[in-house]
Write an enzyme that holds these catalytic residues in place. Structure first.
Site, PDB file in Angstrom:
ATOM      1  N   CYS A  75       8.150  -7.436   2.794  1.00  0.00           N
ATOM      2  CA  CYS A  75       7.524  -6.699   1.699  1.00  0.00           C
ATOM      3  C   CYS A  75       6.377  -7.535   1.143  1.00  0.00           C
ATOM      4  O   CYS A  75       6.610  -8.626   0.611  1.00  0.00           O
ATOM      5  CB  CYS A  75       8.557  -6.424   0.611  1.00  0.00           C
ATOM      6  SG  CYS A  75       7.871  -5.600  -0.837  1.00  0.00           S
ATOM      7  N   CYS A 190       1.254  -3.058   3.493  1.00  0.00           N
ATOM      8  CA  CYS A 190       2.544  -2.635   2.933  1.00  0.00           C
ATOM      9  C   CYS A 190       3.376  -2.235   4.134  1.00  0.00           C
ATOM     10  O   CYS A 190       2.901  -1.489   5.011  1.00  0.00           O
ATOM     11  CB  CYS A 190       2.359  -1.448   1.994  1.00  0.00           C
ATOM     12  SG  CYS A 190       3.919  -0.642   1.529  1.00  0.00           S
TER      13      CYS A 190
END
Ligand code: DGL
Length: 263
Positions: A75, A190
């Protein structure tokens, strides 16, 4: 050689699966524990201090419970904020991070126009600005913070309809024309976004290289995680943990498709 402890893969939601699928290929002998902090999803809109505290506390619990060999923080929004804190707080645990692939993009671009598609959190981070200054100062880098794409990617991968026009609205700012030159690389910063890569390709106003760092992250993990001498890993590995405690049916089915039992 080691005792075959699992590798923990951490994300706010199901985006980290894009990294898990590459890690699986390179570390077939390892079990994986996939942790989605879905009770905190999406991370992109959180203020930095409370998010930092949340992740460090949660990681402490996870390390105690699962004793992983290493942790892949799959992440960008989390790692660009707390990567250094995690390493400082939990000595001896190898953390493999995910950060925007700005350096490889700067090395590869021909036009010098690069866009970074990320959550609003990642776009705000000092870490991201530092990467641009250190590795891409010769490029024109456009940071595009998307409020909605992580949610859209989650919906899409679960099989819900997502309108092309809504996706296009999120990616359109990535496409820049300047002095007769055009953006030629968009960094997928992302881990949710690679699930939408084919849609992005179809909707893009012109072809670009969509840079997905998942394989590079998996390679780094393989370097840090010794090959286990166990032929197979225990049954209780390969499981997915959701901090909400109640993932819905389509999420459980998705995890099953990735070979993970949901607990
Ligand atoms: N998958 C996360 C990342 O790589 C972000 C999703 C979210 O907003 O929580 O940045």
């Amino acid at each position: 050689m080691s005792d075959g402890r699992p590798v923990l893969v951490f994300d706010s939601g199901i985006g980290g699966l894009t990294v898990l699928r590459e890690a699986r290929v390179l570390m077939p002998e390892r079990g994986f524990i996939y942790v989605a902090d879905d009770a905190g999803f999406p991370y992109g809109g959180w203020d930095e201090e409370p998010l930092k505290q949340r992740i460090v506390t949660l990681m402490g619990d996870l390390l105690e419970r699962y004793r992983p060999e290493a942790v892949i923080v799959a992440c960008n929004t989390a790692f660009t904020l707390v990567g250094a804190d995690l390493r400082a707080a939990f000595h001896g645990v190898p953390f493999i991070g995910t950060v925007p692939a700005i350096k490889p993009a700067a090395e590869r671009t021909r036009s010098g126009l690069v866009s970074v598609l990320a959550t609003p959190g990642t776009v705000r981070r000092a870490y991201t600005r530092d990467l641009i200054q250190s590795f891409a100062s010769q490029c024109h880098v456009r940071l595009v913070g998307s409020e909605n794409l992580a949610r859209m990617a989650e919906a899409y991968i679960r099989g819900d309809a997502v309108a092309d026009a809504d996706i296009l609205a999120e990616i359109a700012p990535c496409f820049v024309e300047k002095d007769g030159l055009k953006t030629d690389i968009v960094v997928l910063a992302c881990t949710h976004y690679p699930f939408l890569a084919n849609v992005f390709r179809r909707l893009a106003p012109w072809p670009v290289d969509w840079l997905d760092p998942a394989e590079a992250i998996a390679r780094q993990a393989r370097r840090l995680v010794p090959a286990s001498d166990m032929e197979d890993h225990p049954e209780e590995f390969d499981r997915a943990v959701f901090t909400s405690g109640r993932p819905d049916f389509s999420t459980r089915r998705l995890m099953q498709g990735f070979g993970m039992r949901t607990v």
